[in-house]
Design a protein around this motif. Structure first.
Motif, PDB file in Angstrom:
ATOM      1  N   THR A 206      35.637  39.347  40.921  1.00 24.79           N
ATOM      2  CA  THR A 206      37.167  39.734  40.653  1.00 24.79           C
ATOM      3  C   THR A 206      37.980  39.220  41.471  1.00 24.79           C
ATOM      4  O   THR A 206      39.155  38.847  41.050  1.00 24.79           O
ATOM      5  CB  THR A 206      36.999  41.409  40.809  1.00 24.79           C
ATOM      6  OG1 THR A 206      36.013  42.041  40.195  1.00 24.79           O
ATOM      7  CG2 THR A 206      38.330  42.029  40.599  1.00 24.79           C
ATOM      8  N   ILE A 207      37.667  39.057  42.574  1.00 26.36           N
ATOM      9  CA  ILE A 207      38.724  38.375  43.748  1.00 26.36           C
ATOM     10  C   ILE A 207      38.957  36.823  43.237  1.00 26.36           C
ATOM     11  O   ILE A 207      40.301  36.090  43.271  1.00 26.36           O
ATOM     12  CB  ILE A 207      38.105  38.204  45.010  1.00 26.36           C
ATOM     13  CG1 ILE A 207      38.147  39.777  45.640  1.00 26.36           C
ATOM     14  CG2 ILE A 207      38.977  37.353  45.856  1.00 26.36           C
ATOM     15  CD1 ILE A 207      37.658  39.952  46.953  1.00 26.36           C
ATOM     16  N   GLN A 209      38.610  35.808  40.155  1.00 24.26           N
ATOM     17  CA  GLN A 209      39.272  35.967  38.632  1.00 24.26           C
ATOM     18  C   GLN A 209      40.626  36.013  39.013  1.00 24.26           C
ATOM     19  O   GLN A 209      41.574  35.452  38.406  1.00 24.26           O
ATOM     20  CB  GLN A 209      38.649  36.897  38.047  1.00 24.26           C
ATOM     21  CG  GLN A 209      39.572  37.244  36.513  1.00 24.26           C
ATOM     22  CD  GLN A 209      38.944  36.324  35.645  1.00 24.26           C
ATOM     23  OE1 GLN A 209      37.859  35.423  35.779  1.00 24.26           O
ATOM     24  NE2 GLN A 209      39.726  36.120  34.619  1.00 24.26           N
ATOM     25  N   MET A 210      41.004  36.905  39.892  1.00 25.78           N
ATOM     26  CA  MET A 210      42.382  36.882  40.479  1.00 25.78           C
ATOM     27  C   MET A 210      42.998  36.032  41.008  1.00 25.78           C
ATOM     28  O   MET A 210      44.255  35.437  40.984  1.00 25.78           O
ATOM     29  CB  MET A 210      42.761  37.987  41.483  1.00 25.78           C
ATOM     30  CG  MET A 210      42.119  39.525  40.781  1.00 25.78           C
ATOM     31  SD  MET A 210      42.225  40.882  42.070  1.00 25.78           S
ATOM     32  CE  MET A 210      43.881  40.931  42.568  1.00 25.78           C
ATOM     33  N   ASP A 214      44.762  33.724  35.304  1.00 29.00           N
ATOM     34  CA  ASP A 214      45.978  34.067  35.124  1.00 29.00           C
ATOM     35  C   ASP A 214      45.743  35.468  34.388  1.00 29.00           C
ATOM     36  O   ASP A 214      44.716  35.592  33.457  1.00 29.00           O
ATOM     37  CB  ASP A 214      46.772  33.554  34.058  1.00 29.00           C
ATOM     38  CG  ASP A 214      47.995  34.414  33.800  1.00 29.00           C
ATOM     39  OD1 ASP A 214      48.822  34.697  34.581  1.00 29.00           O
ATOM     40  OD2 ASP A 214      48.301  34.505  32.534  1.00 29.00           O
ATOM     41  N   GLU A 215      46.065  36.825  35.055  1.00 29.15           N
ATOM     42  CA  GLU A 215      45.860  38.194  34.544  1.00 29.15           C
ATOM     43  C   GLU A 215      46.105  38.371  33.104  1.00 29.15           C
ATOM     44  O   GLU A 215      45.332  38.940  32.330  1.00 29.15           O
ATOM     45  CB  GLU A 215      46.305  38.920  35.529  1.00 29.15           C
ATOM     46  CG  GLU A 215      45.967  40.560  35.122  1.00 29.15           C
ATOM     47  CD  GLU A 215      46.515  41.492  35.921  1.00 29.15           C
ATOM     48  OE1 GLU A 215      46.193  42.778  35.892  1.00 29.15           O
ATOM     49  OE2 GLU A 215      47.242  41.335  37.022  1.00 29.15           O
ATOM     50  N   ASN A 221      44.819  29.432  36.348  1.00 26.83           N
ATOM     51  CA  ASN A 221      46.347  29.651  36.787  1.00 26.83           C
ATOM     52  C   ASN A 221      46.424  28.426  37.656  1.00 26.83           C
ATOM     53  O   ASN A 221      45.705  27.486  37.427  1.00 26.83           O
ATOM     54  CB  ASN A 221      46.739  30.939  37.563  1.00 26.83           C
ATOM     55  CG  ASN A 221      45.562  31.082  38.800  1.00 26.83           C
ATOM     56  OD1 ASN A 221      45.100  30.161  39.036  1.00 26.83           O
ATOM     57  ND2 ASN A 221      45.577  32.130  39.386  1.00 26.83           N
TER      58      ASN A 221
END
Length: 639
Positions: A206-207, A209-210, A214-215, A221
């Motif tokens: 999750t970290i 991915q963030m 890009d959410e 990103n």
């Protein structure tokens, strides 16, 4: 216990002595009739009874001590059992299993925690000692081979791998293997501690991915881009390859975002991301840099391949995007830099692709441009202006000049148009054609536009106080200002603050930008008109759908664009267009003003066509307030 045995022997000896004395006394009594022997016998019995009593008492004491020791053993056992239960509970709660295998005796010990980790019963691991290996995810087999090698060499191995549970669930295992070798360096014993780290891995993912994706769009990103381009440059250096960086920006996205709302803007960005991925699939990788900016990396052999991709992207935008049942059109501008031709590092490539992007925008948007050294100097100039413009308001570098609007027959000034000027400290006057587009693209037009409106109304109020009460003030408004949610309220607040009458304020909006956001602009214009504020269409005749929508707009004034006025004396078509606009304006009861008048002949032509008002350098150049007031005294009646 040795002390107890010695005490026992002592009492047995004492009792034996007294029994001997007792028997001797009894015999003596029989042989002698004196009282001495009976007395001795009675004394012996008494002493014997006393020592028997002491012995029994001491025996009770030993029994009690033994009982206490037994109780202590029970308590110690209970504590050990409680500790064992607690330890077992700890192992159960942290999803831990212990695997211990003595290879010399082939004795295997496995804790019950393995059932929770692997989802198989404990007995299954005893029946098949290789079961733990059989359920490892196929993609992690290399990790297990490395681990096995380390263990054989006596190296403590810490591994993280995935397992497949019977229900199909994938879990992550942290495995710390501790080997023991004999003096011959042979593996004789092996212990392993297994911990379920699935939740930690999910948190790490999750970290990650963030941090790298890009959410909104799911695309990599800026961080993901920087990591990818650095890796690709290293690979290309080894194989002497080429790479193109395409820097894409959506044209007028800010207007669409302000017009449709941010939720629609986000939906549009998601659709654009999907379209770009589809268009460059198999050729390159798409990233979202920020806002409406996207980056594309693609390897190529020939520059024509890059052109083809850029043209494919532009063509893909010819179809509308369907957003919640509404068709929306947008176009891309693309700047392209090449590696290694235009730079040897990511920052240089980004900067030069950005420079080419703004060249594409200067050329009318919806196109692409490759970087050239000429672009670099233009980009440097733009960045310099953008940086300076952000400080211009604070440093009082902005000021207004006013160009009179004149009635031809009487030469009377009926109104003035407020025009923004920028005197940059380091270089002097900067052309509005240079800095106004930058202000609109960066959003700085909002605070600057409000400053212009407030200062123009303050100046208009002063002129009214000085007796020029019929003077109109015209102020240009960008579509971004118009579509601000609180724009109407802000205009009302400025009018109240400056005490300038709403009926003498005219807001000028350009025809082309108004047509692009007609549905959203129309309610705002009606609200402004209801407040008594006049509405003017600037640059009329340049829009693509003017005649269709003109009757819907609450308009007071049409301003004929300078490009038509320039050619009315030499081009019959330009003259015919101007005549048509004048006739249409009169038929719709609009006030018609010609812009950019530069000769007397042009005024004569306009008068012949029925146009009575105009502005331009032939009549008056833009003037400072004090200069303009002198002309007002000459042409206007002070009331």
């Amino acid at each position: 216990m040795a002390l107890k045995h010695s005490n026992k022997k002592k009492w047995v000896g004492i009792i034996a002595v007294f029994l001997t004395i007792h028997f001797a006394g009894t015999i003596g009594t029989i042989q002698s009739k004196t009282f001495i022997m009976p007395a001795l016998d009675i004394g012996t019995i008494f002493v014997f009874s006393f020592f028997v009593y002491k012995m029994l008492k001491e025996k009770d004491s030993h029994a009690m001590e033994l009982e206490r020791e037994i109780q202590k053993h029970k308590e110690t056992y209970a504590e050990l059992e409680a500790s064992r239960v607690k330890l077992q509970n700890v192992f159960d709660s942290i999803d831990v299993a212990i695997w211990s295998h003595n290879l010399q005796t082939n004795k295997l010990l496995i804790t019950s925690g393995i059932e929770k980790l692997y989802g198989y019963p404990l007995q299954a691991f005893y029946e098949d000692a290789d079961l733990w290996k059989k359920v490892i995810h196929p993609d992690d087999n290399e990790i297990i081979l490395k681990r096995a090698s380390d263990i054989e060499n006596g190296i403590i191995a810490t591994s993280e791998y995935r397992i497949l549970r019977p229900d199909g669930e994938i879990r992550w295992i942290h495995d710390r293997g501790i080997p023991f070798l004999n003096e011959k360096k042979e593996l004789i014993d092996f212990n392993s501690i297994l911990i379920d780290i699935t939740e930690r891995k999910h948190a790490e993912m999750t970290i990650n991915q963030m941090a790298y994706f890009d959410e909104l769009t799911g695309l990599p990103n800026r961080n993901g881009f920087m990591e990818t381009i650095e890796q690709k440059m290293k690979e290309l250096d080894l194989k002497k390859g080429n790479m193109a960086l395409l820097y894409l920006d959506l044209d007028r996205f800010n207007v669409l975002n302000d017009t449709l709302g941010h939720s629609f803007g986000d939906l549009l960005l998601q659709k654009v991301a999907d379209l770009l991925k589809l268009t460059v699939a198999g050729k390159g990788q798409v990233f979202r840099r920020s806002g409406d900016e996207f980056l594309i990396l693609l390897e190529f052999n020939n520059e024509s391949e890059v052109r083809t991709v850029a043209e494919d992207i532009i063509f893909s935008f010819t179809k509308p995007f369907l957003l919640s049942g509404k068709e929306v059109f947008t176009t891309p501008s693309i700047g392209i830099s090449l590696y290694p031709g235009n730079g040897y590092d990511s920052d240089t490539l980004l900067k030069r692709a950005d420079s080419a992007l703004y060249q594409a925008k200067d050329r009318g948007r919806n196109t692409y441009q490759f970087f050239t050294e000429q672009h670099d100097s233009k980009m440097e100039r733009r960045l310099n202006l953008e940086h300076g413009l952000r400080k211009a308001l604070k440093n009082n570098e902005l000021f207004l000049v006013y160009q009179p609007q004149v009635e031809f027959h009487t030469s009377k000034i009926i109104g003035v148009e407020a025009l923004l000027r920028w005197k940059k400290n380091s270089e002097g006057i900067v052309s509005p054609a240079e800095f106004i587009p930058i202000a609109e693209e960066t959003g700085m037009i909002l605070p600057i536009g409000e400053w212009v409106l407030k200062n123009a109304c303050q100046q208009g109020s002063k002129w009214h106080e000085n007796g020029y009460k019929d003077l109109f003030i015209s102020v240009n408004i960008s579509v971004r200002q118009l579509l601000e949610e609180s724009f109407v309220e802000r205009v009302e607040s400025i009018l109240a603050e400056t005490h300038f009458p709403a009926s003498f304020l005219e807001l000028e909006i350009t025809e082309s930008t108004t047509m692009e956001s007609m549905e959203e602009s129309l309610p705002v214009l009606h609200r402004l008109r209801a407040k008594g504020i006049r509405i003017s269409i600037d640059d009329f005749g340049t829009g693509y759908s003017s005649l269709t929508y003109l009757r819907q707009l609450p308009v007071d004034t049409l301003k004929i664009d300078k490009m038509f006025i320039d050619d009315i004396l030499t081009d019959s078509k330009a003259g015919a267009i101007v005549k048509t606009i004048i006739d249409m304006g009169h038929n719709l009861s609009f006030h018609v003003i010609a812009e950019g008048i530069e000769s007397c002949k042009q005024i004569e032509f306009l008068l012949e066509q029925g146009c009575l008002y105009g502005q331009g350098y032939y009549l008056f150049k833009p003037l400072k307030p004090e200069e303009l007031e002198k002309h007002l005294q000459e042409t206007m009646v002070i009331i």
